[in-house]
Design an enzyme around this catalytic site. Structure first.
Site, PDB file in Angstrom:
ATOM      1  N   GLU A 103       0.873  -1.181   0.000  1.00 41.56           N
ATOM      2  CA  GLU A 103       0.000   0.000   0.000  1.00 41.56           C
ATOM      3  C   GLU A 103       0.905   1.223   0.000  1.00 41.56           C
ATOM      4  O   GLU A 103       1.764   1.373   0.875  1.00 41.56           O
ATOM      5  CB  GLU A 103      -0.936   0.044   1.214  1.00 41.56           C
ATOM      6  CG  GLU A 103      -1.882   1.239   1.116  1.00 41.56           C
ATOM      7  CD  GLU A 103      -2.826   1.447   2.311  1.00 41.56           C
ATOM      8  OE1 GLU A 103      -3.689   2.337   2.237  1.00 41.56           O
ATOM      9  OE2 GLU A 103      -2.689   0.729   3.324  1.00 41.56           O
TER      10      GLU A 103
ATOM     11  N   GLU B  86       4.933   4.705   3.752  1.00 39.72           N
ATOM     12  CA  GLU B  86       4.444   5.995   4.251  1.00 39.72           C
ATOM     13  C   GLU B  86       5.605   6.976   4.314  1.00 39.72           C
ATOM     14  O   GLU B  86       6.696   6.631   4.735  1.00 39.72           O
ATOM     15  CB  GLU B  86       3.790   5.794   5.632  1.00 39.72           C
ATOM     16  CG  GLU B  86       3.414   7.046   6.376  1.00 39.72           C
ATOM     17  CD  GLU B  86       2.501   8.003   5.594  1.00 39.72           C
ATOM     18  OE1 GLU B  86       1.492   7.563   5.034  1.00 39.72           O
ATOM     19  OE2 GLU B  86       2.839   9.213   5.544  1.00 39.72           O
TER      20      GLU B  86
ATOM     21  N   ASP C   5       9.545   8.216   0.540  1.00 39.48           N
ATOM     22  CA  ASP C   5       8.720   8.920  -0.428  1.00 39.48           C
ATOM     23  C   ASP C   5       8.576   8.004  -1.644  1.00 39.48           C
ATOM     24  O   ASP C   5       9.588   7.573  -2.224  1.00 39.48           O
ATOM     25  CB  ASP C   5       9.405  10.238  -0.826  1.00 39.48           C
ATOM     26  CG  ASP C   5       8.517  11.084  -1.723  1.00 39.48           C
ATOM     27  OD1 ASP C   5       7.701  10.517  -2.475  1.00 39.48           O
ATOM     28  OD2 ASP C   5       8.648  12.313  -1.662  1.00 39.48           O
TER      29      ASP C   5
ATOM     30  N   ASP D  36      -3.218  11.643  -1.641  1.00 39.39           N
ATOM     31  CA  ASP D  36      -3.286  13.110  -1.637  1.00 39.39           C
ATOM     32  C   ASP D  36      -3.629  13.614  -3.044  1.00 39.39           C
ATOM     33  O   ASP D  36      -3.011  13.189  -4.023  1.00 39.39           O
ATOM     34  CB  ASP D  36      -1.944  13.701  -1.188  1.00 39.39           C
ATOM     35  CG  ASP D  36      -1.628  13.328   0.257  1.00 39.39           C
ATOM     36  OD1 ASP D  36      -2.543  12.856   0.968  1.00 39.39           O
ATOM     37  OD2 ASP D  36      -0.473  13.506   0.685  1.00 39.39           O
TER      38      ASP D  36
ATOM     39  N   LYS E  38      -3.212  21.449  -7.477  1.00 34.33           N
ATOM     40  CA  LYS E  38      -2.646  22.383  -8.469  1.00 34.33           C
ATOM     41  C   LYS E  38      -2.092  21.611  -9.679  1.00 34.33           C
ATOM     42  O   LYS E  38      -1.398  20.602  -9.503  1.00 34.33           O
ATOM     43  CB  LYS E  38      -1.508  23.195  -7.832  1.00 34.33           C
ATOM     44  CG  LYS E  38      -2.007  24.172  -6.787  1.00 34.33           C
ATOM     45  CD  LYS E  38      -0.921  25.087  -6.290  1.00 34.33           C
ATOM     46  CE  LYS E  38      -1.514  26.044  -5.288  1.00 34.33           C
ATOM     47  NZ  LYS E  38      -0.689  26.266  -4.105  1.00 34.33           N
TER      48      LYS E  38
ATOM     49  N   GLU F 134      -9.022   3.884   7.018  1.00 30.73           N
ATOM     50  CA  GLU F 134      -9.400   4.866   8.035  1.00 30.73           C
ATOM     51  C   GLU F 134     -10.179   6.041   7.393  1.00 30.73           C
ATOM     52  O   GLU F 134     -11.231   6.442   7.889  1.00 30.73           O
ATOM     53  CB  GLU F 134      -8.121   5.385   8.670  1.00 30.73           C
ATOM     54  CG  GLU F 134      -8.349   5.975  10.009  1.00 30.73           C
ATOM     55  CD  GLU F 134      -7.031   6.157  10.739  1.00 30.73           C
ATOM     56  OE1 GLU F 134      -5.963   5.991  10.138  1.00 30.73           O
ATOM     57  OE2 GLU F 134      -7.108   6.492  11.919  1.00 30.73           O
ATOM     58  N   TYR F 135      -9.641   6.554   6.282  1.00 26.76           N
ATOM     59  CA  TYR F 135     -10.308   7.672   5.611  1.00 26.76           C
ATOM     60  C   TYR F 135     -11.658   7.253   5.053  1.00 26.76           C
ATOM     61  O   TYR F 135     -12.622   7.997   5.112  1.00 26.76           O
ATOM     62  CB  TYR F 135      -9.410   8.218   4.483  1.00 26.76           C
ATOM     63  CG  TYR F 135      -8.466   9.293   4.964  1.00 26.76           C
ATOM     64  CD1 TYR F 135      -7.467   9.002   5.883  1.00 26.76           C
ATOM     65  CD2 TYR F 135      -8.570  10.598   4.517  1.00 26.76           C
ATOM     66  CE1 TYR F 135      -6.597   9.976   6.338  1.00 26.76           C
ATOM     67  CE2 TYR F 135      -7.710  11.587   4.974  1.00 26.76           C
ATOM     68  CZ  TYR F 135      -6.730  11.272   5.872  1.00 26.76           C
ATOM     69  OH  TYR F 135      -5.884  12.249   6.323  1.00 26.76           O
ATOM     70  N   GLU F 136     -11.712   6.054   4.517  1.00 26.82           N
ATOM     71  CA  GLU F 136     -12.962   5.564   3.926  1.00 26.82           C
ATOM     72  C   GLU F 136     -14.074   5.509   4.984  1.00 26.82           C
ATOM     73  O   GLU F 136     -15.205   5.923   4.718  1.00 26.82           O
ATOM     74  CB  GLU F 136     -12.718   4.162   3.333  1.00 26.82           C
ATOM     75  CG  GLU F 136     -13.883   3.587   2.559  1.00 26.82           C
ATOM     76  CD  GLU F 136     -13.474   2.301   1.832  1.00 26.82           C
ATOM     77  OE1 GLU F 136     -12.280   1.917   1.908  1.00 26.82           O
ATOM     78  OE2 GLU F 136     -14.342   1.684   1.204  1.00 26.82           O
TER      79      GLU F 136
HETATM   80  N1  SAM Z   1      -4.341   5.230   2.947  1.00 26.98           N
HETATM   81  C1  SAM Z   1      -4.762   5.799   4.217  1.00 26.98           C
HETATM   82  C2  SAM Z   1      -6.264   5.757   4.338  1.00 26.98           C
HETATM   83  O1  SAM Z   1      -6.933   5.577   3.299  1.00 26.98           O
HETATM   84  O2  SAM Z   1      -6.789   5.884   5.445  1.00 26.98           O
HETATM   85  C3  SAM Z   1      -4.222   7.216   4.397  1.00 26.98           C
HETATM   86  C4  SAM Z   1      -4.735   8.248   3.437  1.00 26.98           C
HETATM   87  S1  SAM Z   1      -3.942   9.834   3.642  1.00 26.98           S
HETATM   88  C5  SAM Z   1      -5.040  10.927   2.910  1.00 26.98           C
HETATM   89  C6  SAM Z   1      -2.623   9.773   2.442  1.00 26.98           C
HETATM   90  C7  SAM Z   1      -1.323   9.233   3.031  1.00 26.98           C
HETATM   91  O3  SAM Z   1      -0.399   9.073   1.981  1.00 26.98           O
HETATM   92  C8  SAM Z   1      -0.685  10.188   4.037  1.00 26.98           C
HETATM   93  O4  SAM Z   1      -0.363   9.497   5.210  1.00 26.98           O
HETATM   94  C9  SAM Z   1       0.556  10.708   3.310  1.00 26.98           C
HETATM   95  O5  SAM Z   1       1.609  11.031   4.178  1.00 26.98           O
HETATM   96  C10 SAM Z   1       0.873   9.523   2.407  1.00 26.98           C
HETATM   97  N2  SAM Z   1       1.633   9.902   1.211  1.00 26.98           N
HETATM   98  C11 SAM Z   1       1.316  10.892   0.343  1.00 26.98           C
HETATM   99  N3  SAM Z   1       2.235  10.982  -0.642  1.00 26.98           N
HETATM  100  C12 SAM Z   1       3.143  10.013  -0.395  1.00 26.98           C
HETATM  101  C13 SAM Z   1       4.324   9.605  -1.044  1.00 26.98           C
HETATM  102  N4  SAM Z   1       4.769  10.226  -2.142  1.00 26.98           N
HETATM  103  N5  SAM Z   1       5.023   8.566  -0.528  1.00 26.98           N
HETATM  104  C14 SAM Z   1       4.594   7.932   0.587  1.00 26.98           C
HETATM  105  N6  SAM Z   1       3.484   8.288   1.267  1.00 26.98           N
HETATM  106  C15 SAM Z   1       2.760   9.307   0.788  1.00 26.98           C
END
Ligand code: SAM
Length: 212
Positions: free
Chosen positions: A43, A68, A95, A117, A121, A193-195
């Site tokens: 994931e 993450e 990242d 995310d 933009k 969690e977000y869902e």
């Molecule tokens: N997947 C989880 C959920 O659905 O509950 C978390 C959703 S949260 C909106 C998005 C997560 O993706 C954040 O914790 C953010 O730090 C991580 N994230 C965003 N861009 C990323 C990247 N380029 N590499 C690793 N993690 C990233």
């Protein structure tokens, strides 16, 4: 994901046997780390890890890697792992932009992208985890029969993703603008969690699945 600095999270992650902070060292060797040949599902943007850990308990014969970017967020997943260790889960702080440095060709059987995310933009479009740049990265290490599953509440991001797929070598296996209104598509769905939050607010969840 709201980011609060959690003091000590960086150190806790570096010291933990459940977390990997230099994942490039394991490129092509993840099966050895799990000590088995079970398929690897990842994931990207795992957040606090609820989805990944629920799947790991349901499917002990699959290895799960949660990626993450932020220590303060990954630390919450680590706390869950310490309470209830799972042999088939590894947490990686990185990242995802550098994901091709971490997985060898064919090493991953499935990629989950959940509530990524949106980067609204235009000039940030390439940072979206379903951009053509990321689709090309996934192509480099996903098994030829592998799939990418994407869920989001964000219709703009979802439509952008469909357009990027249209322009790419990937093809759509399924797509819906309202996952939870379709009992067949929703069967076996594990909520993130977000869902859970969005569903409780009555916000429809978009989902697509792609393969090459
Ligand atoms: N997947 C989880 C959920 O659905 O509950 C978390 C959703 S949260 C909106 C998005 C997560 O993706 C954040 O914790 C953010 O730090 C991580 N994230 C965003 N861009 C990323 C990247 N380029 N590499 C690793 N993690 C990233």
């Amino acid at each position: 994901m709201r980011l609060k600095n959690v003091p000590g999270s960086r150190e806790a992650i570096s010291d933990s046997r459940y977390c990997i902070t230099e994942p490039e060292e394991y490129k092509g060797k993840w099966h050895k780390l799990f000590n088995n040949d079970n398929p690897i599902h990842i994931e990207v943007g795992m957040g606090k890890g609820k989805f990944l850990m629920t799947l790991a308990k349901l499917y002990p014969d699959i290895n799960y890697i949660g990626i993450e970017k932020y220590s303060s967020v990954l630390f919450r997943a680590l706390q869950k792992m310490e309470e209830e260790p799972l042999d088939n889960v590894i947490l990686v702080r990185m990242d995802a932009e550098y994901i091709t440095d971490v997985f060898e060709s064919g090493e991953v059987a499935k990629i989950y992208l959940n509530f990524s995310d949106p980067w609204p933009k235009d000039r940030h479009a390439k940072r979206r985890l379903t951009s053509r740049q990321f689709l090309e990265r996934y192509d480099q290490f996903l098994d030829p029969d592998g799939t990418v599953e994407f869920k989001t509440d964000n219709r703009g991001l979802f439509d952008f993703s469909l357009e990027e797929i249209e322009e790419s070598k990937w093809s759509l296996l399924m797509s819906t603008y309202d996952l939870h209104s379709d009992s067949e598509l929703c069967e076996g769905n594990v909520m993130t969690e977000y869902e859970e939050k969005f569903v409780a607010e009555g916000i429809p969840i978009n989902k697509l699945v792609i393969k090459r």
